[in-house]
Design an enzyme around this catalytic site. Structure first.
Site, PDB file in Angstrom:
ATOM      1  N   ASN A  98       0.809  -1.212   0.000  1.00 12.61           N
ATOM      2  CA  ASN A  98       0.000   0.000   0.000  1.00 12.61           C
ATOM      3  C   ASN A  98       0.848   1.270   0.000  1.00 12.61           C
ATOM      4  O   ASN A  98       0.348   2.341  -0.342  1.00 12.61           O
ATOM      5  CB  ASN A  98      -0.897  -0.080   1.253  1.00 12.61           C
ATOM      6  CG  ASN A  98      -1.458   1.236   1.680  1.00 12.61           C
ATOM      7  OD1 ASN A  98      -2.456   1.684   1.126  1.00 12.61           O
ATOM      8  ND2 ASN A  98      -0.828   1.885   2.651  1.00 12.61           N
ATOM      9  N   TYR A 164       2.651   8.563 -11.826  1.00 11.63           N
ATOM     10  CA  TYR A 164       1.680   7.901 -10.933  1.00 11.63           C
ATOM     11  C   TYR A 164       0.775   6.970 -11.736  1.00 11.63           C
ATOM     12  O   TYR A 164       0.550   5.815 -11.353  1.00 11.63           O
ATOM     13  CB  TYR A 164       0.860   8.976 -10.210  1.00 11.63           C
ATOM     14  CG  TYR A 164      -0.026   8.453  -9.103  1.00 11.63           C
ATOM     15  CD1 TYR A 164       0.449   8.347  -7.791  1.00 11.63           C
ATOM     16  CD2 TYR A 164      -1.335   8.060  -9.349  1.00 11.63           C
ATOM     17  CE1 TYR A 164      -0.356   7.864  -6.772  1.00 11.63           C
ATOM     18  CE2 TYR A 164      -2.147   7.572  -8.340  1.00 11.63           C
ATOM     19  CZ  TYR A 164      -1.658   7.485  -7.054  1.00 11.63           C
ATOM     20  OH  TYR A 164      -2.472   6.995  -6.041  1.00 11.63           O
ATOM     21  N   LYS A 168       0.612   2.934 -11.404  1.00  7.96           N
ATOM     22  CA  LYS A 168      -0.612   2.262 -10.932  1.00  7.96           C
ATOM     23  C   LYS A 168      -1.145   1.281 -11.985  1.00  7.96           C
ATOM     24  O   LYS A 168      -1.723   0.253 -11.638  1.00  7.96           O
ATOM     25  CB  LYS A 168      -1.661   3.294 -10.531  1.00  7.96           C
ATOM     26  CG  LYS A 168      -1.279   4.114  -9.286  1.00  7.96           C
ATOM     27  CD  LYS A 168      -1.065   3.238  -8.056  1.00  7.96           C
ATOM     28  CE  LYS A 168      -0.852   4.040  -6.784  1.00  7.96           C
ATOM     29  NZ  LYS A 168      -0.586   3.192  -5.605  1.00  7.96           N
ATOM     30  N   ILE A 197      -9.302   9.632  -2.150  1.00 14.34           N
ATOM     31  CA  ILE A 197      -9.641   9.320  -0.755  1.00 14.34           C
ATOM     32  C   ILE A 197      -9.054  10.411   0.147  1.00 14.34           C
ATOM     33  O   ILE A 197      -7.920  10.857  -0.074  1.00 14.34           O
ATOM     34  CB  ILE A 197      -9.061   7.932  -0.354  1.00 14.34           C
ATOM     35  CG1 ILE A 197      -9.447   6.839  -1.388  1.00 14.34           C
ATOM     36  CG2 ILE A 197      -9.493   7.538   1.050  1.00 14.34           C
ATOM     37  CD1 ILE A 197     -10.933   6.575  -1.555  1.00 14.34           C
ATOM     38  N   THR A 199      -7.118  11.450   2.612  1.00 18.65           N
ATOM     39  CA  THR A 199      -6.009  11.013   3.480  1.00 18.65           C
ATOM     40  C   THR A 199      -4.895  12.061   3.388  1.00 18.65           C
ATOM     41  O   THR A 199      -4.951  12.970   2.549  1.00 18.65           O
ATOM     42  CB  THR A 199      -5.404   9.668   2.998  1.00 18.65           C
ATOM     43  OG1 THR A 199      -4.671   9.937   1.779  1.00 18.65           O
ATOM     44  CG2 THR A 199      -6.443   8.602   2.750  1.00 18.65           C
TER      45      THR A 199
HETATM   46  P1  NDP Z   1      -0.712   8.352   2.911  1.00 21.65           P
HETATM   47  O1  NDP Z   1       0.283   9.376   2.482  1.00 21.65           O
HETATM   48  O2  NDP Z   1      -1.687   8.710   3.985  1.00 21.65           O
HETATM   49  O3  NDP Z   1       0.024   7.003   3.338  1.00 21.65           O
HETATM   50  C1  NDP Z   1       1.069   6.448   2.589  1.00 21.65           C
HETATM   51  C2  NDP Z   1       2.103   5.900   3.548  1.00 21.65           C
HETATM   52  O4  NDP Z   1       3.143   5.300   2.765  1.00 21.65           O
HETATM   53  C3  NDP Z   1       2.754   7.006   4.393  1.00 21.65           C
HETATM   54  O5  NDP Z   1       2.867   6.585   5.737  1.00 21.65           O
HETATM   55  C4  NDP Z   1       4.116   7.151   3.741  1.00 21.65           C
HETATM   56  O6  NDP Z   1       5.126   7.584   4.627  1.00 21.65           O
HETATM   57  C5  NDP Z   1       4.382   5.728   3.313  1.00 21.65           C
HETATM   58  N1  NDP Z   1       5.468   5.664   2.338  1.00 21.65           N
HETATM   59  C6  NDP Z   1       5.778   6.542   1.362  1.00 21.65           C
HETATM   60  N2  NDP Z   1       6.882   6.156   0.715  1.00 21.65           N
HETATM   61  C7  NDP Z   1       7.288   4.993   1.293  1.00 21.65           C
HETATM   62  C8  NDP Z   1       8.368   4.113   1.081  1.00 21.65           C
HETATM   63  N3  NDP Z   1       9.292   4.338   0.143  1.00 21.65           N
HETATM   64  N4  NDP Z   1       8.471   3.016   1.866  1.00 21.65           N
HETATM   65  C9  NDP Z   1       7.554   2.772   2.831  1.00 21.65           C
HETATM   66  N5  NDP Z   1       6.522   3.586   3.101  1.00 21.65           N
HETATM   67  C10 NDP Z   1       6.384   4.678   2.326  1.00 21.65           C
HETATM   68  O7  NDP Z   1      -1.485   7.932   1.581  1.00 21.65           O
HETATM   69  P2  NDP Z   1      -2.812   7.062   1.309  1.00 21.65           P
HETATM   70  O8  NDP Z   1      -3.199   6.299   2.494  1.00 21.65           O
HETATM   71  O9  NDP Z   1      -3.775   7.948   0.654  1.00 21.65           O
HETATM   72  O10 NDP Z   1      -2.256   6.100   0.173  1.00 21.65           O
HETATM   73  C11 NDP Z   1      -2.052   4.717   0.350  1.00 21.65           C
HETATM   74  C12 NDP Z   1      -2.017   4.063  -1.022  1.00 21.65           C
HETATM   75  O11 NDP Z   1      -3.275   4.257  -1.662  1.00 21.65           O
HETATM   76  C13 NDP Z   1      -0.966   4.644  -1.981  1.00 21.65           C
HETATM   77  O12 NDP Z   1      -0.392   3.608  -2.746  1.00 21.65           O
HETATM   78  C14 NDP Z   1      -1.778   5.556  -2.877  1.00 21.65           C
HETATM   79  O13 NDP Z   1      -1.185   5.743  -4.150  1.00 21.65           O
HETATM   80  C15 NDP Z   1      -3.076   4.776  -2.972  1.00 21.65           C
HETATM   81  N6  NDP Z   1      -4.212   5.566  -3.359  1.00 21.65           N
HETATM   82  C16 NDP Z   1      -4.554   6.713  -2.654  1.00 21.65           C
HETATM   83  C17 NDP Z   1      -5.594   7.503  -3.081  1.00 21.65           C
HETATM   84  C18 NDP Z   1      -5.966   8.769  -2.381  1.00 21.65           C
HETATM   85  O14 NDP Z   1      -6.714   9.571  -2.990  1.00 21.65           O
HETATM   86  N7  NDP Z   1      -5.550   9.017  -1.136  1.00 21.65           N
HETATM   87  C19 NDP Z   1      -6.359   7.150  -4.279  1.00 21.65           C
HETATM   88  C20 NDP Z   1      -5.951   5.922  -4.917  1.00 21.65           C
HETATM   89  C21 NDP Z   1      -4.905   5.182  -4.470  1.00 21.65           C
HETATM   90  P3  NDP Z   1       5.493   9.157   4.725  1.00 21.65           P
HETATM   91  O15 NDP Z   1       4.212   9.840   5.159  1.00 21.65           O
HETATM   92  O16 NDP Z   1       6.576   9.171   5.746  1.00 21.65           O
HETATM   93  O17 NDP Z   1       5.908   9.552   3.341  1.00 21.65           O
END
Ligand code: NDP
Length: 257
Positions: A98, A164, A168, A197, A199
């Site tokens: 994720n 992106y 994806k 979403i 977030t």
């Molecule tokens: P968040 O930014 O809330 O959470 C993502 C988490 O991933 C953060 O804790 C971030 O850490 C961590 N992260 C980033 N880079 C790395 C890395 N290299 N290794 C390990 N952890 C990492 O985002 P979302 O919850 O919204 O997103 C979760 C997933 O859902 C993602 O893949 C996103 O692309 C996908 N998604 C999200 C959507 C949205 O609208 N929110 C829509 C569709 C898909 P840090 O904060 O320290 O960078």
């Protein structure tokens, strides 16, 4: 008598789940959802302090959880994180790939090469690195399930987000391939495609940009992390026992037209 396909209170009891990017947003909501279903949860995230904070929250709700620092762009870090999950809870059954970043918005002809590399390394190579080490561990446990976090942009384009969108789309292909390879070993691999979403990923989106994103969803709002977590939890559960290699939307109708 056939097995009833109804949610059980403790349907993940005895299972260990690893969630990359589990300290924030969708990953954190899913950590709570799986823990509520009885799973032992490993929160793997870039920032160890954030992962520890998430684990403290889970433990205070009575869950079994552990934090590990993991950078999904680094195969050695992922390998160590998967080993940590197996060493801590005895086996790995469930994985949610994720972790992801948004990247800047620029047209393809102006997109910085370093931004392309960073987004693809995290959102696509990160999913490959994760499955590379998770799948053998899940097979060793006798089987389980993987959910990869794609996006509505796993099948649609989006102006200004070439890296992106490409990453994806790639996640959907990786998901199908791994599903074909591992179905016979009792491992199901599926992908989830959320709409936008609410977030921290959208932290830089406000005002008109946010209103525009909302307008793309017939539901008239952004999604909630818990709504994505619910779909992912279903796909990880035995209730989804015949679902292999498919891509499931949770998008407020974004893709329906
Ligand atoms: P968040 O930014 O809330 O959470 C993502 C988490 O991933 C953060 O804790 C971030 O850490 C961590 N992260 C980033 N880079 C790395 C890395 N290299 N290794 C390990 N952890 C990492 O985002 P979302 O919850 O919204 O997103 C979760 C997933 O859902 C993602 O893949 C996103 O692309 C996908 N998604 C999200 C959507 C949205 O609208 N929110 C829509 C569709 C898909 P840090 O904060 O320290 O960078």
């Amino acid at each position: 008598m056939s097995t009833p396909l109804t949610p059980a209170d403790q349907e993940f009891a005895g299972r260990t789940a690893l969630i990359t990017g589990g300290a924030s947003g969708i990953g954190l909501a899913l950590a709570h959802r799986l823990a509520a279903g009885g799973a032992s949860v490993v929160v793997a995230d870039y920032d160890e302090a954030n992962a520890r904070e998430a684990v403290a929250e889970l433990e205070s709700a009575g869950a079994k959880a552990a934090a590990v620092a993991m950078d999904v762009t680094d195969p050695a870090s992922v390998e160590a994180g998967v080993r940590f999950a197996v060493d801590t809870f005895g086996a790995l059954h469930l994985a949610v790939n994720n972790a992801g970043i948004g990247g800047p918005s620029n047209p393809t002809g102006e997109y910085a090469i370093e931004d392309w590399n960073r987004v693809v390394a995290t959102n696509l190579s990160g999913v490959f690195h994760s499955m590379r080490y998770e799948l053998p561990a899940i097979v060793a446990a006798g089987g389980g399930a993987v959910v990869n976090m794609s996006s509505i942009l796993g099948t649609n384009g989006f102006a200004g987000s070439p890296a992106y969108v490409a990453a994806k789309h790639g996640v959907v292909g990786l998901t199908k391939t791994a599903a074909l390879e591992y179905a016979a070993q009792n491992v199901r691999v599926n992908a989830v495609g959320p709409g936008f979403i609410d977030t921290p990923l959208l932290r830089n989106t406000d005002g008109q940009d946010r209103d525009h994103l909302i307008s793309l969803h017939p539901a008239g709002r952004l999604g909630k992390a818990e709504e994505v977590a619910e779909l992912a939890a279903f796909l990880l559960s035995d209730r989804a026992s015949f679902i292999h290699g498919s891509y499931h939307l949770v998008d407020g109708g974004y893709s329906a037209s």
